[in-house]
Scaffold this active site. Structure first.
Site, PDB file in Angstrom:
ATOM      1  N   LYS A   1      32.191  -0.909  37.613  1.00  0.00           N
ATOM      2  CA  LYS A   1      32.243   0.318  38.413  1.00  0.00           C
ATOM      3  C   LYS A   1      33.070   1.402  37.724  1.00  0.00           C
ATOM      4  CE  LYS A   1      35.045  -0.068  41.789  1.00  0.00           C
ATOM      5  NZ  LYS A   1      36.191   0.727  41.236  1.00  0.00           N
TER       6      LYS A   1
ATOM      7  N   ASP B   1      35.432   7.300  44.010  1.00  0.00           N
ATOM      8  CA  ASP B   1      35.501   5.868  43.731  1.00  0.00           C
ATOM      9  C   ASP B   1      35.766   5.124  45.039  1.00  0.00           C
ATOM     10  OD1 ASP B   1      35.658   3.471  42.380  1.00  0.00           O
ATOM     11  OD2 ASP B   1      37.685   3.797  41.627  1.00  0.00           O
ATOM     12  N   GLU B   2      35.330   3.860  45.128  1.00  0.00           N
ATOM     13  CA  GLU B   2      35.586   3.022  46.307  1.00  0.00           C
ATOM     14  C   GLU B   2      35.149   3.737  47.595  1.00  0.00           C
ATOM     15  OE1 GLU B   2      36.346   0.065  45.788  1.00  0.00           O
ATOM     16  OE2 GLU B   2      37.760  -0.167  44.134  1.00  0.00           O
TER      17      GLU B   2
END
Length: 748
Positions: free
Chosen positions: A41, A227-228
């Site tokens: 990722k 992100d996330e």
């Protein structure tokens, strides 16, 4: 924009698999990447940023890239700089909270704040809330401050102000909570302070209320990357939508199977319904895992497959080999701890570093048995997510002095150091000062510096004059542009803080002195690395750091941490312990389907931290509330086919030995698959020592709460059972030796 010195294309300088490359080069917006655990990722996200800068000629400061920890943000920035060969210093890469704080300091005047506002941590919030409740004559036994803060946090995470929720309370308690919220929020503004939730909620409020400001930031941020994304709450979703809806160039990466923060407002629906909020989304799936063995992945895939509300994914790896997953059964939690420590020792002797192993549990309370077992075996360990450096009393005292220099309206910090070190200002004089500040609509420090507090005794008046002199001196040092660490050193000297600790001549005082010395070192190093920064910038960085940001992986210490804390990390060997109904899943979530699904994801997160070996365990009986209670294996284990793990049975020979906790010699029976696929049982002789110690309820260094003396820390323990005595240092400096069975202590 300056061209990168490296003429080789970004796509030639970084290895990407076909799915990763497709996501990086895609120019059809918006874009959503479902990135399973260990599928690269961060590599994709940083490659995307580098691709935009290098290939699409986007200026670094035109990119808004948000993540959830400072450590992740620092890693992202470093990788991008290495890829493009230029400094990305002006780029907006950081946590949601840090970047919202940056926006708010630029625009603070628009919402009634100065740029020097203070960021309150949870202790500060509790202090302020208790003062608010006292002013409203609310009994803490009727409304617990921590629960009230939780209610307020939920409102803020949904961007609901006190005005938005006024009149919506269905019960008397709800109505009172809303009233507390209203006064708490007013008190924050009066003290020019914001809590963590305010940083994002106020940023959203600002952008909604000021169309011109919103348009300026939309124009500035040509690309929004997150992100996330599965961990975003309502407020964070609104922030992303506000910034990206003008141009639609938004790129989010996340994994719905790793959404485990619903208890603090995260909504897995944000990623599952992304294409509904951002039409014409291009979606990618990353399923090739680069972290774990196939045995670990098969086990984890089976665990998560039982969740029905998810984006289908099947992790796989090209790695060959790997040990099978083990599910161990123990008689009780003490045997579990001893057995796991024995396995850790075996792996250590075989060459695995302690720092490459982790024991993961559902709740912090489970750590006690493992800490005791590790101490008996002299195995070094680190409890990640325990009391952090910046939460220690002496450090918070020092930071309170510095915070008052930046924000003189911060009454919470002033109240903390009013009589620290002791200068003769008692509770009555404190109340007189607070009342004088209230009457004049000024802060406590402003009243002290002006010398306007009357009606005090000679000793208290002298103490306030001393404090006034300290701050006038510190302000003078700030005006002289002295380094932050020099200002702190002067404060510690003139207040006598260091002298008081040195005069105690105790281990506790020595430890506090070492901590203060470390703070001085941290300030000095920070000043060298941030020449243009001052005290305010240092304080903001400290206040926004998370437990993981402060954790440095040690090669010679076993890692103990909760499953929540382990997210984003990886270890060669992982032990997921306490796999029983009531713990994982938590008993509190039995009747909530959505929460049960999150508990399943929590188990999945723990399993996918393992690179080489994964061992899970459950017990037949567990000590809870002073008694042995029967336990059953977690329902999540039932979803995993037996062919995907080996069972090792460590239960005791004599069932009657369980209640008395007498010494035992456990049998270890392991079921293993033979070459023909049949399962067979192998009896293994015990290798760990017998023991017959009393149950340990307390430990040295533990923070406790006493009804009379308040919060404190256990310095030493003597005696056993009913004769156990505890030496406790309370926060007001009082040292007491108490009988454990009569102390009625609570963990704080």
């Amino acid at each position: 924009m300056t061209s990168p010195t490296n003429s080789v294309s970004i796509l030639q300088r970084i290895t990407l698999n076909p799915q990763q490359k497709e996501a990086v080069v895609c120019e059809k917006w918006p874009q959503l990447v479902f990135a399973g655990a260990g599928t690269g990722k961060t590599r994709v996200l940083t490659a995307k940023i580098a691709y935009l800068i290098e290939q699409r000629r986007v200026y670094p400061n035109r990119i808004f890239a948000a993540t959830f920890t400072n450590k992740a943000a620092g890693e992202m920035r470093s990788r991008v700089e290495n890829l493009v060969g230029i400094s990305c210093k002006g780029m907006w890469i950081g946590t949601f909270h840090s970047m919202c704080a940056r926006i708010l300091r630029q625009q603070a005047h628009r919402i009634g704040y100065t740029p020097a506002f203070t960021i309150f941590d949870q202790d500060d919030q509790l202090s302020l809330l208790r003062a608010v409740m006292k002013s409203l004559e609310l009994d803490e036994r009727t409304m617990q401050p921590r629960h009230a803060l939780s209610v307020i946090s939920k409102y803020k995470n949904r961007c609901l102000s006190p005005e938005d929720v006024a009149g919506t309370g269905k019960s008397y308690y709800d109505q009172e909570a809303i009233r507390v919220y209203e006064h708490y929020q007013k008190a924050l503004v009066q003290q020019q302070a914001m809590d963590f939730d305010d940083l994002i909620a106020n940023a959203v409020r600002l952008l909604r209320a000021e169309p011109e400001v919103l348009q300026n930031y939309r124009t500035m941020f040509e690309y929004v990357l997150v992100d996330e994304y599965q961990d975003t709450n309502v407020a964070q979703f609104h922030l992303v939508q506000l910034l990206a809806s003008g141009h639609g160039r938004v790129f989010v990466v996340g994994d719905d199977d790793q959404s485990i923060y619903g208890w603090r407002g995260a909504q897995v629906e944000n990623i599952l319904s992304f294409d509904r909020h951002f039409p014409n989304t291009t979606t990618f799936k990353l399923e090739e895992n680069y972290r774990s063995t196939q045995a670990v992945l098969d086990f984890a895939n089976a665990v998560i497959r039982s969740n029905t509300r998810r984006a289908p994914k099947q992790l796989w790896t090209g790695k060959a080999g790997g040990a099978g997953v083990i599910v161990a059964r123990y008689g009780d939690d003490r045997q579990e701890a001893q057995g796991v420590v024995e396995r850790v020792s075996e792996l250590s002797r075989a060459g695995t570093k302690l720092g490459d192993m982790a024991v993961l549990f559902r709740t912090n309370a489970q750590s006690r048995a493992f800490e005791e077992a590790l101490r008996r075996r002299n195995v070094p360990y680190v409890l990640v997510g325990g009391i952090s450096f910046y939460e220690r009393k002496e450090i918070k005292d020092c930071l309170a002095y510095l915070r008052l220099l930046v924000n003189p309206k911060d009454d919470v910090s002033c109240d903390r150091i009013l009589n620290v070190p002791s200068r003769g200002i008692g509770a009555k004089s404190r109340d007189t000062l607070i009342e004088a500040a209230r009457r004049s609509s000024r802060s406590m420090l402003e009243v002290i510096v002006a010398g306007d507090c009357t009606g005090l005794g000679a000793k208290s008046f002298s103490g306030l004059e001393e404090l006034r002199s300290v701050f006038l001196l510190m302000r003078e040092l700030v005006e002289q542009s002295r380094a932050p660490n020099e200002i702190l050193q002067e404060m510690l000297t003139v207040t006598g803080y260091i002298d008081r600790l040195e005069s105690e001549e105790s281990e506790e005082a020595d430890a506090r002195l070492e901590n203060i010395n470390e703070l001085m070192n941290a300030l000095a190093i920070w000043s060298q690395e941030n020449e243009a920064g001052g005290i305010a910038e240092f304080l903001e960085e400290v206040s926004l750091a998370t437990d993981i940001d402060r954790w440095d992986k040690e090669t010679d210490s076993l890692n103990l941490m909760t499953l929540h804390c382990a997210k984003g990390l990886e270890f060669s060997s992982v032990f997921v312990v306490g796999l029983e109904d009531g713990l994982l899943p938590s008993r509190q979530n039995f009747d909530d389907e959505a929460k049960l699904a999150e508990e399943c994801r929590l188990f999945y997160v723990g399993a996918t931290r393992a690179m080489r070996t994964l061992e899970c365990s459950h017990v037949d009986q567990r000590w809870r509330f002073g008694s042995l209670m029967p336990m059953t294996p977690s329902r999540f284990l039932e979803a995993v086919p037996e062919k995907l793990f080996d069972t090792v049975d460590h239960t005791r020979v004599a069932a009657e030995a369980l209640p008395s906790m007498l010494s035992f010699r456990p049998q270890r029976v392991r079921e293993s698959k033979s070459g023909g696929g049949e399962r067979r049982k192998i009896r293994i002789e015990p290798q760990h020592d017998e023991f017959d110690q009393d149950i340990v309820q307390y430990r040295m260094g533990q923070h406790v709460m006493h009804r009379t003396y308040g919060p404190g820390k256990i310095l030493s323990i003597s005696g056993f059972g009913p004769d156990m005595r505890l030496t406790i240092l309370f926060n007001d400096g009082t040292r007491k030796r108490l009988m454990a069975r009569f102390a009625n202590l609570e963990s704080s």
